[in-house]
Design an enzyme around this catalytic site. Sequence first.
Site, mmCIF file in Angstrom:
data_model
loop_
_atom_site.group_PDB
_atom_site.id
_atom_site.type_symbol
_atom_site.label_atom_id
_atom_site.label_comp_id
_atom_site.label_asym_id
_atom_site.label_seq_id
_atom_site.Cartn_x
_atom_site.Cartn_y
_atom_site.Cartn_z
ATOM 1 C CB SER A 230 30.139 57.815 51.229
ATOM 2 O OG SER A 230 28.867 57.730 51.858
ATOM 3 C CG ASP A 231 26.727 59.551 45.644
ATOM 4 O OD1 ASP A 231 25.661 59.827 46.229
ATOM 5 O OD2 ASP A 231 26.875 59.707 44.420
ATOM 6 C CD1 TRP A 232 21.710 59.062 50.940
ATOM 7 C CD2 TRP A 232 23.583 60.237 50.649
ATOM 8 N NE1 TRP A 232 21.686 60.136 51.823
ATOM 9 C CE2 TRP A 232 22.822 60.865 51.661
ATOM 10 C CE3 TRP A 232 24.814 60.790 50.319
ATOM 11 C CZ2 TRP A 232 23.243 62.011 52.331
ATOM 12 C CZ3 TRP A 232 25.234 61.947 50.978
ATOM 13 C CH2 TRP A 232 24.458 62.541 51.967
#
Length: 798
Positions: A230-232
């Site tokens: 995932s992106d953060w």
Amino acid sequence: MEQFDSSLHLVSQMTLSEKASLLSGADKWRTKVIPRVSLGSVTVSDGPHGLRKEVIDPEKGRYTIQSTCFPTACATACSFDRDLMRRIGVALAEECCAEDVDVLLGPGLNCKRSPLCGRNFEYFSEDPVVSGELAAAYIEGVQSKGVGTSMKHFALNNQEYRRLTIDAVVDERAMFELYLASFERVLKKVQPWTVMCSYNRIKGINASDSHWLLTDVLRTKFGFTGLVISDWGAVHDRATGVSAGLDLEMPFVGPYHDKQIEKAVTSGTLCEEDVDRCAAHIVALVERAKSRTKEPFDATAHHALAREAARQSAVLLKNDASLLPLAAGINVAVLGAFAKSPRYQGAGSSKVQPLEIDSPFNELLKLGLIAEFAKGYHEEIDATDEALLAEACDLARGKDAVLIYAGLPDRYESEGFDRESLAMPRNQVDLIERVAEVNSNVAVILQCGSVVDLGWADCVKSILLMYLGGEAVGGAAADLISGQTTPSGKLAESWPLQLSDTPSHRYFPGYARTVEYRESIFVGYRYYDTAQKPVRYPFGHGLSYTSFSYSNLRLHNANLNAGETLQIMLDVTNTGHVTGAEIVQLYVSRRSDVMFTPEQELKGFEKVFLTPGETKSVSFLLTRRDLCYYDVVASDWRVEGGIYELRISASSRDTRLVTRIEVEPDADAHVPDLRAAAPCYYDLSSGIDVPDAAFAAVLGRVIPARERQKGEKHTLNVTLSEVKHTLLGRVLINVGRKVAESALSTDEVNRNIIDHVLYTTPLRLMSSESSITPRQIEGIVHLLNHEFFKGIKAFFQK
């Protein structure tokens, strides 16, 4: 597959609790260890143009290590040089090895839909062939040293405004022909260790929850075999994400999401096989990282490579009367704050702490230039300082030539917000125009991360575009200005005359809930060339200190109907007096009588280095797939057939050689005829102005609601702007400010970003940087929906 099966075997020895815990990070940058089965962890770190490793020291606190800052993607894309990208990748991997980093979070492949996107400096191009080819070479370079990459942001993350929640409403033909095409092209050449999913929604579903995106497209259609991260803070519903194919959640936000996974398996709403699959991808990543060895890198060599990369990426936009290179022995005025303090990288998560920074002015002096300096403007403000301006004009008056260093300051473009216009600071424009009145030999050295308004271009003789050229941009510019090297870069994005000319202008950045890509496939030169729209500088444009001729076009194995590869060859000659490099571009044109199509599309490029008088052969390979459109009925690629024109060009507006081939159609091709339902896509003479009915016809579904509907319940995606009028909302805004200020502690972002992003942050993201747990966020959402007892229970439940 053998490695995955081995990883799956190790996963089978874990408990459900261990497997679920493995699917989220240990902290912000590391995965978890499982000691019972001897599983170690991997460390990831931001990129992509330099290593931005965060360190927490008991005495120093949190800080970012120093590393080489290479040119950003907006610059290196203009090199059109696969070998250069590969060597940059190797150098980045060497720095990762020295700092015990296993995966570098890059490159970014998102298409440049609008020049206003605040993060365009991190992305390559408006064209997927350029993005895909250069990203593949970068990935090959990094991974050749046993360090992984993360191809991002998958997908349709083409703006910063409301990027955390926005629903990108795009027709599938545009998706596959443009926005997903660069990712697919990479996967045909190399397997990045990881792919990072984006924050935004697609087809109304968060990318992190989308089985269609992460499994049906990425794995089944495109053949990706690695780990999806995932992106953060992009996770929306953890159990749904596991089922969709999201392997690893970053960063760690507490045990709640791990418990959600366990609960879902126990209740039967999530298959344990899905958990096993995700865990196996993480185990496989850990095993791959074991091949990396720690060793020092040569900082001097890396700085030299950064300088070479900036030279090869610079684009000479204009050079009247051959003002550049400057003649030896002349007197020069060097103006502008950027001449002493260059703009060399963007702001946000990619911001590197460089090992050293070349001063442009000092580098000019080192090469023997006779020069004096005046500041000309204040970088921190837009207002013109008349005293500084007068000083600059006095210095410029009577000089043989003037170099003005100008562009966009950090506060104009960054991750976290989009620009509102193409304007440069007023004080810089005033400097250029006023100095041009007292000296006719002005060259402007531009430092910016995206397109800017060049309304002043006619006032000056030369414009050298450096984009954001990394820590050695000052030395690289000096090499080019002095003639030590010949410019060879070409534009990887079109430069329009004005913002209103851009195809997405009416629809960017969208609304509270959605952004509509009504221009469909007509992005960049695909629009400008089809509409015959004048531009400031076309895609692929770039001048040189020498000249080139193209000749002897020939074809080999021309039967594409049998699935063969067509070889296209030509000769390129350096007809000038200095060594240089030419970027030869192959476009294919086939204007359909039935479906709307662009005037032409880039299908290949080659960069050839030539000494004066030298001739070399350049070769392209064209496949049947290169002639395809995306058939949304078949969900596959099809050839319409007919006469295809092959254009060998120096830019999208400078065709040098032409030939034609005839190709048979696919028997099962469904050619979309929308001439009656969406005539605006067939005649672009009046620009892009798409009525609702036409967009719905192209979209193939009802256009989603742009705003929150009356009576609609809040979800985890609710933003602070939607609840700022409530007492609870005001409390949350205060908490949000503290979260944002926490992010500033490593200088990741400029303080101006806070005001742009705070009100568009979804509540679910607050657990990433604060002490509020995901379960408490759920409780807050219940309270906002006036579900008092549910909210209190959730808020105080561990």
